[in-house]
Design a protein around this motif. Sequence first.
Motif, PDB file in Angstrom:
ATOM      1  N   THR A  78     -27.563 -14.430  -0.935  1.00  0.00           N
ATOM      2  CA  THR A  78     -28.971 -14.336  -0.539  1.00  0.00           C
ATOM      3  C   THR A  78     -29.358 -15.416   0.462  1.00  0.00           C
ATOM      4  N   ALA A  79     -28.653 -16.548   0.479  1.00  0.00           N
ATOM      5  CA  ALA A  79     -28.990 -17.618   1.426  1.00  0.00           C
ATOM      6  C   ALA A  79     -28.805 -17.145   2.863  1.00  0.00           C
ATOM      7  N   GLU A  80     -27.716 -16.406   3.134  1.00  0.00           N
ATOM      8  CA  GLU A  80     -27.482 -15.885   4.477  1.00  0.00           C
ATOM      9  C   GLU A  80     -28.530 -14.834   4.857  1.00  0.00           C
ATOM     10  N   ILE A  81     -28.923 -14.008   3.893  1.00  0.00           N
ATOM     11  CA  ILE A  81     -29.932 -12.991   4.152  1.00  0.00           C
ATOM     12  C   ILE A  81     -31.273 -13.655   4.472  1.00  0.00           C
ATOM     13  N   GLU A  82     -31.625 -14.683   3.704  1.00  0.00           N
ATOM     14  CA  GLU A  82     -32.882 -15.396   3.947  1.00  0.00           C
ATOM     15  C   GLU A  82     -32.866 -16.083   5.308  1.00  0.00           C
ATOM     16  N   LYS A  83     -31.713 -16.596   5.694  1.00  0.00           N
ATOM     17  CA  LYS A  83     -31.601 -17.280   6.984  1.00  0.00           C
ATOM     18  C   LYS A  83     -31.858 -16.297   8.132  1.00  0.00           C
ATOM     19  N   LEU A  90     -39.130 -12.075   9.058  1.00  0.00           N
ATOM     20  CA  LEU A  90     -39.336 -10.965   8.138  1.00  0.00           C
ATOM     21  C   LEU A  90     -40.173 -11.426   6.949  1.00  0.00           C
ATOM     22  N   HIS A  91     -41.019 -10.540   6.459  1.00  0.00           N
ATOM     23  CA  HIS A  91     -41.887 -10.851   5.329  1.00  0.00           C
ATOM     24  C   HIS A  91     -41.024 -11.116   4.080  1.00  0.00           C
TER      25      HIS A  91
END
Length: 358
Positions: A78-83, A90-91
């Motif tokens: 999830t860290a890469e997705i959040e980055k 993105l919201h």
Amino acid sequence: MVKRITQSLRRPKMKSVNQPPGTVTYVGRKESGETSLEVIDYNKENYERHISSSTEDAFKFEAEDRITWFNIDGLSNTAEIEKLGKYYDLHPLIIEDIVNTTQRPKIDEYEDYLFIVAKMLYHQDDKLVNEHISFVLGKDYVLTFQEAGGDVFDGVRGRLEKAYGRIRTNGSDYLVFALLDAIVDHYFLVVDELSEKVEKLEEQLFESQPSDDITYEIQDLKRAILRVRRAVFPLKEVISRFQNLENDLIKTRTKNYINDLHDHILQVSENIDLYREMAWGLMDMYMTTISNKMNEVMKVLTIMASIFIPLTFIAGIYGMNFEYIPELQWEYSYFVLWGVMIVIFLLMIYYFKRKKWL
């Protein structure tokens, strides 16, 4: 057999409770794997494709005269997705829905982009894969987030690489259409597979000795149809709304293709409803077949019993061995008795046939 069916009911756990909205928590299969990035950057004249394990490599593709497709495989990191979400502004609710594989298909409209959730169905190693996929449609980019490696987009990649068709001359909205169209096309393949299973089970039901496991096979088929239905029917609503959006990101010429896509998803949903009704009728057909066979057996046994009841009655009288039964002293009584019994047998057979019981 029961164990196999129980395992097929397992689903990813739902979102954890007591978490505030926008909390990024991966919900899905443990085998999701590490996050990997595929970048396809193109315009009418140029085409580039890169594979990376870091989403930061997406940040350098900012040419305004090109369309860039970022395909992310694996959602557990999830860290890469959040980055990546932070870079494209993105919201937080979008990031939450991207990594929540239980989210139903939907479409959300934001100021600078559209967010679409869908379910991708395809067969892999003779198993039906139901994979969560999310799309972010921007002005000159498309982000796709897949639950795991493997997808149905090889045809789209081939058309981009070989500049086949109109995909390299259209914008990012057409790319999203092409990806959704690939998903819907594979729905047809999945539905065709369900159709073959329904027909195969129907043929087995009319055999003289259907398999003892046929009830389990019917239940598995019903379960598979429900699984496909849960993926297709919400996407029908998504495409319908996508078709009617008044948004600058969607060009008028692309809407004509989206209209055709909507017709395709309607056809898929109608076929699913048809096979759903047929699958539900298979169990009734099986029970009717079993009941008919039981009735045939009972009819034969009843006829045999009816024939032997009068014969047993006669044999019972002459088996009493009373001293003064007159026929016992008669020389031909044994043969006459057999004759009477055979005549009774033939008369009863004639009567049953006349009544159409035989």
